[in-house]
Design a protein around this motif. Structure first.
Motif, PDB file in Angstrom:
ATOM      1  N   LYS A  79       0.827  -1.205   0.000  1.00  0.00           N
ATOM      2  CA  LYS A  79       0.000   0.000   0.000  1.00  0.00           C
ATOM      3  C   LYS A  79       0.864   1.259   0.000  1.00  0.00           C
ATOM      4  O   LYS A  79       1.985   1.271   0.508  1.00  0.00           O
ATOM      5  CB  LYS A  79      -0.909   0.016   1.237  1.00  0.00           C
ATOM      6  N   TYR A  80       0.304   2.323  -0.557  1.00  0.00           N
ATOM      7  CA  TYR A  80       0.980   3.622  -0.507  1.00  0.00           C
ATOM      8  C   TYR A  80       1.150   4.083   0.939  1.00  0.00           C
ATOM      9  O   TYR A  80       2.152   4.715   1.289  1.00  0.00           O
ATOM     10  CB  TYR A  80       0.174   4.663  -1.294  1.00  0.00           C
ATOM     11  N   SER A  81       0.170   3.793   1.782  1.00  0.00           N
ATOM     12  CA  SER A  81       0.264   4.201   3.186  1.00  0.00           C
ATOM     13  C   SER A  81       1.459   3.548   3.874  1.00  0.00           C
ATOM     14  O   SER A  81       2.124   4.174   4.716  1.00  0.00           O
ATOM     15  CB  SER A  81      -1.029   3.836   3.916  1.00  0.00           C
ATOM     16  N   LYS A  82       1.756   2.300   3.520  1.00  0.00           N
ATOM     17  CA  LYS A  82       2.911   1.621   4.098  1.00  0.00           C
ATOM     18  C   LYS A  82       4.218   2.239   3.593  1.00  0.00           C
ATOM     19  O   LYS A  82       5.184   2.387   4.354  1.00  0.00           O
ATOM     20  CB  LYS A  82       2.849   0.134   3.767  1.00  0.00           C
ATOM     21  N   ILE A  83       4.259   2.602   2.304  1.00  0.00           N
ATOM     22  CA  ILE A  83       5.454   3.258   1.753  1.00  0.00           C
ATOM     23  C   ILE A  83       5.705   4.583   2.476  1.00  0.00           C
ATOM     24  O   ILE A  83       6.846   4.909   2.841  1.00  0.00           O
ATOM     25  CB  ILE A  83       5.281   3.490   0.241  1.00  0.00           C
ATOM     26  N   ILE A  84       4.645   5.349   2.696  1.00  0.00           N
ATOM     27  CA  ILE A  84       4.786   6.633   3.391  1.00  0.00           C
ATOM     28  C   ILE A  84       5.268   6.410   4.826  1.00  0.00           C
ATOM     29  O   ILE A  84       6.127   7.149   5.330  1.00  0.00           O
ATOM     30  CB  ILE A  84       3.444   7.389   3.369  1.00  0.00           C
ATOM     31  N   GLU A  85       4.744   5.373   5.465  1.00  0.00           N
ATOM     32  CA  GLU A  85       5.170   5.061   6.831  1.00  0.00           C
ATOM     33  C   GLU A  85       6.651   4.717   6.891  1.00  0.00           C
ATOM     34  O   GLU A  85       7.374   5.149   7.807  1.00  0.00           O
ATOM     35  CB  GLU A  85       4.331   3.892   7.356  1.00  0.00           C
ATOM     36  N   LEU A  86       7.144   3.965   5.906  1.00  0.00           N
ATOM     37  CA  LEU A  86       8.564   3.619   5.874  1.00  0.00           C
ATOM     38  C   LEU A  86       9.427   4.850   5.612  1.00  0.00           C
ATOM     39  O   LEU A  86      10.495   5.013   6.223  1.00  0.00           O
ATOM     40  CB  LEU A  86       8.810   2.569   4.785  1.00  0.00           C
ATOM     41  N   MET A  87       8.957   5.718   4.715  1.00  0.00           N
ATOM     42  CA  MET A  87       9.748   6.898   4.377  1.00  0.00           C
ATOM     43  C   MET A  87       9.793   7.893   5.533  1.00  0.00           C
ATOM     44  O   MET A  87      10.789   8.608   5.701  1.00  0.00           O
ATOM     45  CB  MET A  87       9.182   7.575   3.131  1.00  0.00           C
ATOM     46  N   LYS A  88       8.750   7.936   6.331  1.00  0.00           N
ATOM     47  CA  LYS A  88       8.757   8.867   7.457  1.00  0.00           C
ATOM     48  C   LYS A  88       9.829   8.496   8.479  1.00  0.00           C
ATOM     49  O   LYS A  88      10.295   9.356   9.239  1.00  0.00           O
ATOM     50  CB  LYS A  88       7.383   8.889   8.118  1.00  0.00           C
ATOM     51  N   GLU A  89      10.230   7.238   8.495  1.00  0.00           N
ATOM     52  CA  GLU A  89      11.325   6.826   9.374  1.00  0.00           C
ATOM     53  C   GLU A  89      12.677   7.282   8.834  1.00  0.00           C
ATOM     54  O   GLU A  89      13.596   7.534   9.614  1.00  0.00           O
ATOM     55  CB  GLU A  89      11.319   5.305   9.524  1.00  0.00           C
ATOM     56  N   ASP A  90      12.791   7.394   7.504  1.00  0.00           N
ATOM     57  CA  ASP A  90      14.074   7.752   6.888  1.00  0.00           C
ATOM     58  C   ASP A  90      14.195   9.242   6.612  1.00  0.00           C
ATOM     59  O   ASP A  90      15.262   9.834   6.813  1.00  0.00           O
ATOM     60  CB  ASP A  90      14.252   6.974   5.577  1.00  0.00           C
TER      61      ASP A  90
END
Length: 453
Positions: free
Chosen positions: A188-199
């Motif tokens: 999901k796009y929401s999961k991609i955004i969640e991962l990027m917010k960590e980086d």
């Protein structure tokens, strides 16, 4: 800490770059021409006339490309306005259409996949988002990740894995191949955004663009056929590779990884190691990590396979029948061993069938059809990049390939001549229309009939 992404103000030509990248090789497509007519106000016949003038000016004495440049600048302004609407909280003002999904068979595997057809504005927003993320993605992705990355195709993967297997220093003895079930539909796009917010937690403008794209994606998951989506999925797979490389054991203060190398081809993952215990530990932990962290279901395709040495593989060549076979890594259309590289069985059978039929057509008619010629040329890479010299000699590959290239070249010449005739016709009617307009000072409208390609 170095900033691994771009702000919109960091590159004043970021929108024009997105337009050029998106339109590259597509200037003759009807959807691109309609987009230019709508947002740049440039009729398509002006682009056609400029194309004809460029072809006729073989010496390059005149300056060409001004109409295309004007189209790029105008479309860049329309793209900038759309991005501003998204970032300012007015996504409803963006002129964008939802993706259209169509069923399409995969040429390599034969599977039927849902391919998305994206409107031009959707593509431009994806290219803009990619340009903002490009430094970040290049820093995160591994050299062993392939598919949908420029320069990282099937040939590079084959050469890379073959090099690893032949390296005595790496001491690779076992491999295991895994696959992610329904990879794009699960990510999901929401999961991609969640991962990027960590980086990159401060890249709020990028998160808004990704949220906007996720709203238009079917069920909010990545789209097969999207330019940015392939990069985002490779980014998600890099997280799994990061985790796999953290698994290992420490002896006398020295940490040794269980996985010597991890190679991916989109959702296919190859784990290379030197112990069964280490690979079993990787599979057990990686399955749990992919499910809990990324909501991906991992499937083991091959189990843990022991590879033979080069001497054992070469000794088997003297055997007959199935006794000649040896364990091989089946990935990206190739079967890779330490001593040689073969073509995947079903691709080999399709290749053999096409060359048999082509040779029959040549002996009967002296030539082959354009459809057959294109298929023949498409299989040339597999034959050149594998140890297929006996096949090349037996099935007259060089002779058939030469005829296929001549047939494709001839049809390309005919198609080019037909296009030149249409371009000359458009220029002639344009001159007549302008002459009539100047004499009557009235316009009856541009005669667009038969102007579409």
């Amino acid at each position: 800490m170095k900033q691994r992404y771009l702000e919109l103000k960091d590159d004043e030509y970021i929108y024009e770059k997105a337009v050029l990248e998106c339109f590259q090789g597509k200037w003759k497509r009807n959807d691109i021409l309609c987009f230019i007519e709508k947002y740049a106000g440039i009729p398509r016949h002006e682009l056609f006339i400029e194309e004809l003038d460029t072809i006729e000016d073989k010496d390059g004495n005149d300056i060409h490309g001004t109409v295309k440049l004007e189209a790029v600048v105008s479309c860049g302004l329309a793209l900038e306005e759309a991005v501003d609407c998204i970032l300012n909280g007015h996504p409803e003002d963006v002129d964008i259409e939802p993706p259209r999904i169509r069923k399409r068979p995969d040429g390599m595997t034969g599977k039927t996949r849902d391919i998305a057809l994206l409107c031009v504005m959707h593509q431009l927003i994806e290219h803009t988002t990619f340009n903002l993320l490009q430094p970040f993605l290049k820093a995160k992705l591994y050299p062993t990740q392939h598919a949908s990355i420029p320069g990282h195709g099937q040939t590079r993967l084959k050469d890379q894995v073959h090099k690893y297997l032949r390296s005595e220093k790496l001491n690779i003895n076992y491999y295991c191949k895994t696959d992610m079930e329904h990879a794009y539909q699960s990510m999901k796009y929401s999961k991609i955004i969640e991962l990027m917010k960590e980086d990159i937690p401060n890249a709020k403008h990028i998160f808004k663009l990704l949220e906007f794209l996720g709203e238009f994606a079917p069920d909010g998951h990545l789209i097969i056929g999207g330019y940015l989506d392939a990069w985002l999925f490779n980014y998600a797979m890099s997280k799994i590779i990061d985790y796999v490389y953290t698994l290992g054991q420490t002896r006398r203060g020295k940490f040794t990884r269980y996985a010597i190398r991890v190679v991916t081809f989109m959702d296919d993952m190859l784990i290379l190691g030197n112990s069964v215990k280490g690979i079993k530990t990787i599979l057990r932990n990686m399955e749990e990590y992919a499910r809990d962290k990324l909501q991906l279901n991992m499937r083991v395709e091959t189990g843990i396979v022991k590879l033979m040495s080069i001497e054992e593989e070469r000794a088997r060549r003297n055997n007959k029948g199935s006794a000649r076979g040896c364990p091989a890594i089946d990935m990206a259309g190739y079967r890779i061993c330490r001593s040689h590289v073969m073509i995947r069985r079903r691709i080999f059978l399709r290749t053999r069938r096409q060359f048999l039929r082509a040779w029959h057509e040549i002996t009967e008619k002296g030539t082959i059809s354009i459809q057959r010629a294109r298929k023949i040329i498409s299989y040339n890479g597999f034959l050149k990049q594998s140890d297929s010299q006996k096949f090349i000699d037996k099935y007259h590959v060089n002779q058939i390939m030469m005829i296929a290239r001549q047939v494709v070249g001839f049809h390309a010449y005919i198609a080019n001549m037909k296009r030149l005739e249409k371009l000359y016709d458009i220029r002639e009617r344009t001159v007549k229309y302008k002459t009539k307009l100047s004499s009557n000072r009235k316009s009856s409208g541009w005669p667009t009939k038969n102007c579409h390609f």
